[in-house]
Scaffold this motif. Structure first.
Motif, PDB file in Angstrom:
ATOM      1  N   ALA A  14       0.836  -1.205   0.000  1.00  0.00           N
ATOM      2  CA  ALA A  14       0.000   0.000   0.000  1.00  0.00           C
ATOM      3  C   ALA A  14       0.869   1.253   0.000  1.00  0.00           C
ATOM      4  O   ALA A  14       0.623   2.197  -0.761  1.00  0.00           O
ATOM      5  N   GLU A  15       1.892   1.254   0.844  1.00  0.00           N
ATOM      6  CA  GLU A  15       2.769   2.429   0.927  1.00  0.00           C
ATOM      7  C   GLU A  15       3.516   2.648  -0.392  1.00  0.00           C
ATOM      8  O   GLU A  15       3.748   3.780  -0.806  1.00  0.00           O
ATOM      9  N   GLY A  16       3.837   1.545  -1.064  1.00  0.00           N
ATOM     10  CA  GLY A  16       4.505   1.653  -2.368  1.00  0.00           C
ATOM     11  C   GLY A  16       3.612   2.332  -3.388  1.00  0.00           C
ATOM     12  O   GLY A  16       4.072   3.164  -4.181  1.00  0.00           O
ATOM     13  N   VAL A  17       2.316   2.000  -3.388  1.00  0.00           N
ATOM     14  CA  VAL A  17       1.387   2.622  -4.342  1.00  0.00           C
ATOM     15  C   VAL A  17       1.150   4.088  -3.978  1.00  0.00           C
ATOM     16  O   VAL A  17       1.008   4.945  -4.849  1.00  0.00           O
ATOM     17  N   LEU A  18       1.122   4.394  -2.680  1.00  0.00           N
ATOM     18  CA  LEU A  18       0.871   5.772  -2.233  1.00  0.00           C
ATOM     19  C   LEU A  18       2.058   6.699  -2.549  1.00  0.00           C
ATOM     20  O   LEU A  18       1.889   7.920  -2.596  1.00  0.00           O
ATOM     21  N   ARG A  19       3.226   6.120  -2.757  1.00  0.00           N
ATOM     22  CA  ARG A  19       4.420   6.890  -3.181  1.00  0.00           C
ATOM     23  C   ARG A  19       4.654   8.134  -2.353  1.00  0.00           C
ATOM     24  O   ARG A  19       4.827   9.235  -2.895  1.00  0.00           O
ATOM     25  N   GLY A  20       4.621   7.988  -1.050  1.00  0.00           N
ATOM     26  CA  GLY A  20       4.962   9.125  -0.201  1.00  0.00           C
ATOM     27  C   GLY A  20       3.852  10.134  -0.001  1.00  0.00           C
ATOM     28  O   GLY A  20       4.071  11.198   0.576  1.00  0.00           O
ATOM     29  N   ALA A  21       2.638   9.843  -0.479  1.00  0.00           N
ATOM     30  CA  ALA A  21       1.502  10.739  -0.194  1.00  0.00           C
ATOM     31  C   ALA A  21       1.287  10.779   1.319  1.00  0.00           C
ATOM     32  O   ALA A  21       1.585   9.797   2.011  1.00  0.00           O
ATOM     33  N   PRO A  22       0.773  11.906   1.847  1.00  0.00           N
ATOM     34  CA  PRO A  22       0.622  12.030   3.314  1.00  0.00           C
ATOM     35  C   PRO A  22      -0.556  11.211   3.857  1.00  0.00           C
ATOM     36  O   PRO A  22      -1.546  11.749   4.322  1.00  0.00           O
ATOM     37  N   VAL A  23      -0.431   9.883   3.741  1.00  0.00           N
ATOM     38  CA  VAL A  23      -1.473   8.966   4.210  1.00  0.00           C
ATOM     39  C   VAL A  23      -0.785   7.903   5.063  1.00  0.00           C
ATOM     40  O   VAL A  23       0.089   7.194   4.577  1.00  0.00           O
ATOM     41  N   GLU A  24      -1.162   7.829   6.343  1.00  0.00           N
ATOM     42  CA  GLU A  24      -0.600   6.799   7.212  1.00  0.00           C
ATOM     43  C   GLU A  24      -1.469   5.551   7.110  1.00  0.00           C
ATOM     44  O   GLU A  24      -2.694   5.638   7.215  1.00  0.00           O
ATOM     45  N   VAL A  25      -0.836   4.399   6.865  1.00  0.00           N
ATOM     46  CA  VAL A  25      -1.602   3.176   6.598  1.00  0.00           C
ATOM     47  C   VAL A  25      -1.439   2.174   7.726  1.00  0.00           C
ATOM     48  O   VAL A  25      -0.332   1.967   8.228  1.00  0.00           O
ATOM     49  N   ASP A  26      -2.556   1.546   8.133  1.00  0.00           N
ATOM     50  CA  ASP A  26      -2.445   0.338   8.946  1.00  0.00           C
ATOM     51  C   ASP A  26      -3.354  -0.719   8.342  1.00  0.00           C
ATOM     52  O   ASP A  26      -4.260  -0.407   7.564  1.00  0.00           O
ATOM     53  N   VAL A  27      -3.073  -1.977   8.648  1.00  0.00           N
ATOM     54  CA  VAL A  27      -3.794  -3.099   8.039  1.00  0.00           C
ATOM     55  C   VAL A  27      -4.361  -3.994   9.133  1.00  0.00           C
ATOM     56  O   VAL A  27      -3.686  -4.269  10.130  1.00  0.00           O
ATOM     57  N   VAL A  28      -5.604  -4.423   8.941  1.00  0.00           N
ATOM     58  CA  VAL A  28      -6.264  -5.338   9.877  1.00  0.00           C
ATOM     59  C   VAL A  28      -6.663  -6.587   9.090  1.00  0.00           C
ATOM     60  O   VAL A  28      -7.387  -6.493   8.096  1.00  0.00           O
ATOM     61  N   VAL A  29      -6.164  -7.735   9.532  1.00  0.00           N
ATOM     62  CA  VAL A  29      -6.448  -9.015   8.868  1.00  0.00           C
ATOM     63  C   VAL A  29      -7.414  -9.810   9.742  1.00  0.00           C
ATOM     64  O   VAL A  29      -7.201  -9.932  10.958  1.00  0.00           O
ATOM     65  N   ILE A  30      -8.469 -10.353   9.108  1.00  0.00           N
ATOM     66  CA  ILE A  30      -9.446 -11.136   9.879  1.00  0.00           C
ATOM     67  C   ILE A  30      -9.588 -12.540   9.296  1.00  0.00           C
ATOM     68  O   ILE A  30      -9.170 -12.798   8.167  1.00  0.00           O
ATOM     69  N   ASP A  31     -10.184 -13.440  10.097  1.00  0.00           N
ATOM     70  CA  ASP A  31     -10.555 -14.747   9.554  1.00  0.00           C
ATOM     71  C   ASP A  31     -12.025 -14.705   9.156  1.00  0.00           C
ATOM     72  O   ASP A  31     -12.692 -13.677   9.243  1.00  0.00           O
ATOM     73  N   ARG A  32     -12.562 -15.865   8.729  1.00  0.00           N
ATOM     74  CA  ARG A  32     -13.935 -15.887   8.212  1.00  0.00           C
ATOM     75  C   ARG A  32     -14.962 -15.428   9.261  1.00  0.00           C
ATOM     76  O   ARG A  32     -15.996 -14.862   8.932  1.00  0.00           O
ATOM     77  N   ALA A  33     -14.653 -15.716  10.533  1.00  0.00           N
ATOM     78  CA  ALA A  33     -15.613 -15.375  11.596  1.00  0.00           C
ATOM     79  C   ALA A  33     -15.516 -13.911  12.024  1.00  0.00           C
ATOM     80  O   ALA A  33     -16.250 -13.465  12.872  1.00  0.00           O
ATOM     81  N   GLY A  34     -14.581 -13.168  11.417  1.00  0.00           N
ATOM     82  CA  GLY A  34     -14.428 -11.760  11.783  1.00  0.00           C
ATOM     83  C   GLY A  34     -13.515 -11.548  12.985  1.00  0.00           C
ATOM     84  O   GLY A  34     -13.490 -10.478  13.571  1.00  0.00           O
ATOM     85  N   VAL A  35     -12.755 -12.593  13.333  1.00  0.00           N
ATOM     86  CA  VAL A  35     -11.780 -12.449  14.429  1.00  0.00           C
ATOM     87  C   VAL A  35     -10.495 -11.840  13.837  1.00  0.00           C
ATOM     88  O   VAL A  35     -10.038 -12.265  12.771  1.00  0.00           O
ATOM     89  N   ILE A  36      -9.951 -10.828  14.530  1.00  0.00           N
ATOM     90  CA  ILE A  36      -8.715 -10.204  14.047  1.00  0.00           C
ATOM     91  C   ILE A  36      -7.559 -11.178  14.265  1.00  0.00           C
ATOM     92  O   ILE A  36      -7.324 -11.638  15.389  1.00  0.00           O
ATOM     93  N   VAL A  37      -6.863 -11.509  13.164  1.00  0.00           N
ATOM     94  CA  VAL A  37      -5.755 -12.465  13.271  1.00  0.00           C
ATOM     95  C   VAL A  37      -4.419 -11.818  12.904  1.00  0.00           C
ATOM     96  O   VAL A  37      -3.390 -12.485  12.929  1.00  0.00           O
ATOM     97  N   GLY A  38      -4.432 -10.530  12.581  1.00  0.00           N
ATOM     98  CA  GLY A  38      -3.178  -9.857  12.278  1.00  0.00           C
ATOM     99  C   GLY A  38      -3.379  -8.358  12.165  1.00  0.00           C
ATOM    100  O   GLY A  38      -4.430  -7.883  11.746  1.00  0.00           O
ATOM    101  N   ARG A  39      -2.353  -7.620  12.604  1.00  0.00           N
ATOM    102  CA  ARG A  39      -2.346  -6.160  12.478  1.00  0.00           C
ATOM    103  C   ARG A  39      -0.974  -5.753  11.966  1.00  0.00           C
ATOM    104  O   ARG A  39       0.020  -6.388  12.273  1.00  0.00           O
ATOM    105  N   GLY A  40      -0.952  -4.674  11.217  1.00  0.00           N
ATOM    106  CA  GLY A  40       0.348  -4.214  10.760  1.00  0.00           C
ATOM    107  C   GLY A  40       0.278  -2.775  10.285  1.00  0.00           C
ATOM    108  O   GLY A  40      -0.791  -2.246  10.055  1.00  0.00           O
TER     109      GLY A  40
END
Length: 365
Positions: free
Chosen positions: A339-365
């Motif tokens: 995502a940061e590569g596509v944004l190419r330094g635009a002033p947008v801070e990115v975080d990512v939330v990964v879930i499983d099928r049941a909607g349980v959060i299984v990863g953050r980054g």
């Protein structure tokens, strides 16, 4: 039912169709011609960009002393468009001298209620290009048959209010029905241009509302998780679907300070690998790439091999969870890097939330 001849895309063999804007233009042209001449042209031909001149059969027509009404059935070709088969109609009445073309939202066409769209609040949701098509065709009919070109055009879409609930319109603040869309008049199957346009309009509306944080979500479960996690208002939620690239490229030019990307591990594993279109038909999860992530994180050979031969991303996740290795976090970090590569330094801070099928959060980054 008479079908408009549609062209096929040589590469895919799929039929092109015609946008709601093209259908509204055809209905208006037929109705205004009848208002001036007493006769409805059927089929009615229109002129679109790229030298296309489709002819539309009229599904309904009605001539009154001061108004004419015509309708055509929308054929979206082989695109899974919510409006495929919808009856698009235009009622044309004479306007005040010098008024030009005035647009009205009839039944099933929405009205703009939020700033940030290419139309002012209170306007019928007939987009700028369809308005231009309609104005040009009104002028041509007026020139051919001695009219003034001063008309009121009321566009309606049968069952539009009901169909609109399946679209982005309520979230974009377009109430009471669908939007009349289209830039070229042609629907290219599976280009999903209306979805991508809705993503862009969603970002415009969020910016106009002063939102500092938006979430691009792959589906309804990840949307609910992101909303609960950050307490985001409805107009900060972008129904990204598979179009991560569309969200990121538009935010690069029209930044919002913070973006959360939320989705299932399968789709976000593709983003981590650099895919920007996450649809199953257009990109696949690479288990070799996941195995490499796991190996770099220090997993033993058995787990690396287990991930490489996994049959789904969730299967790989379960194996890693059992071994105490946070595959979800690794995927989130990889997706954030893409995502940061596509944004190419635009002033947008990115975080990512990964879930499983049941909607349980299984990863953050």
């Amino acid at each position: 039912m008479h079908h408009v001849p549609v062209s096929r895309d040589g590469a895919s063999g799929l039929r092109h169709g015609w946008t709601t804007g093209a259908c509204a233009t055809a209905a208006t042209t037929a109705a205004y011609t009848a208002l001036l001449t007493g006769e409805f042209p059927d089929p009615v031909s229109i002129d679109l960009p790229n030298d296309r001149h489709p002819a539309f059969a009229l599904a309904r027509e009605q001539l009154e002393p001061d108004a004419a009404w015509a309708a055509v059935v929308k054929d979206a070709g082989d695109d899974p468009d919510v409006t495929h088969g919808a009856l698009v109609s235009a009622r044309v009445t004479r306007g005040e001298p010098g008024s030009g073309v005035l647009f009205r939202a009839g039944d099933g066409v929405g009205t703009v209620t939020k700033p940030g769209l290419p139309l002012a609040v209170g306007e019928p949701a007939i987009n700028p290009m369809p308005r231009q098509f309609i104005r040009e065709h009104v002028a041509a009919v007026a020139a051919a048959h001695g009219g003034t070109g001063d008309v009121v055009v009321e566009v309606s879409i049968e069952n539009g209010a009901e169909l609109a609930r399946k679209t982005w319109n309520p979230r974009l603040g377009i109430l009471g029905g669908l939007s009349v869309l289209g830039t070229t008049g042609v629907v290219v199957p599976y280009s999903c241009s209306s979805w991508i346009d809705s993503i862009r309009r969603g970002i415009d509306v969020a910016r106009a509302a002063g939102r500092e944080h938006v979430a691009g979500c792959t589906g309804s479960t990840s949307e609910r998780v992101a909303q609960e996690l950050y307490g985001l208002p409805e107009d900060a939620l972008l129904d990204m679907g598979d179009f991560a690239g569309a969200v990121l490229k538009y935010l690069r030019r029209h930044p919002v300070p913070r973006l959360t990307v939320a989705g299932g591990i399968g789709k976000l594993a593709k983003l981590a690998e650099g895919h920007l279109d996450l649809h199953s038909a257009r990109s696949q999860v690479s288990f070799t790439a996941l195995a490499q992530l796991v190996a770099e994180a220090g997993a033993d050979a058995a787990l690396v091999e287990g991930v490489r031969s996994a049959n789904t991303a969730l299967d790989a996740l379960r194996q890693c969870q059992a071994a105490g290795l946070p595959l979800g976090d690794l995927v989130a970090a990889g997706a954030r890097r893409t995502a940061e590569g596509v944004l190419r330094g635009a002033p947008v801070e990115v975080d990512v939330v990964v879930i499983d099928r049941a909607g349980v959060i299984v990863g953050r980054g």
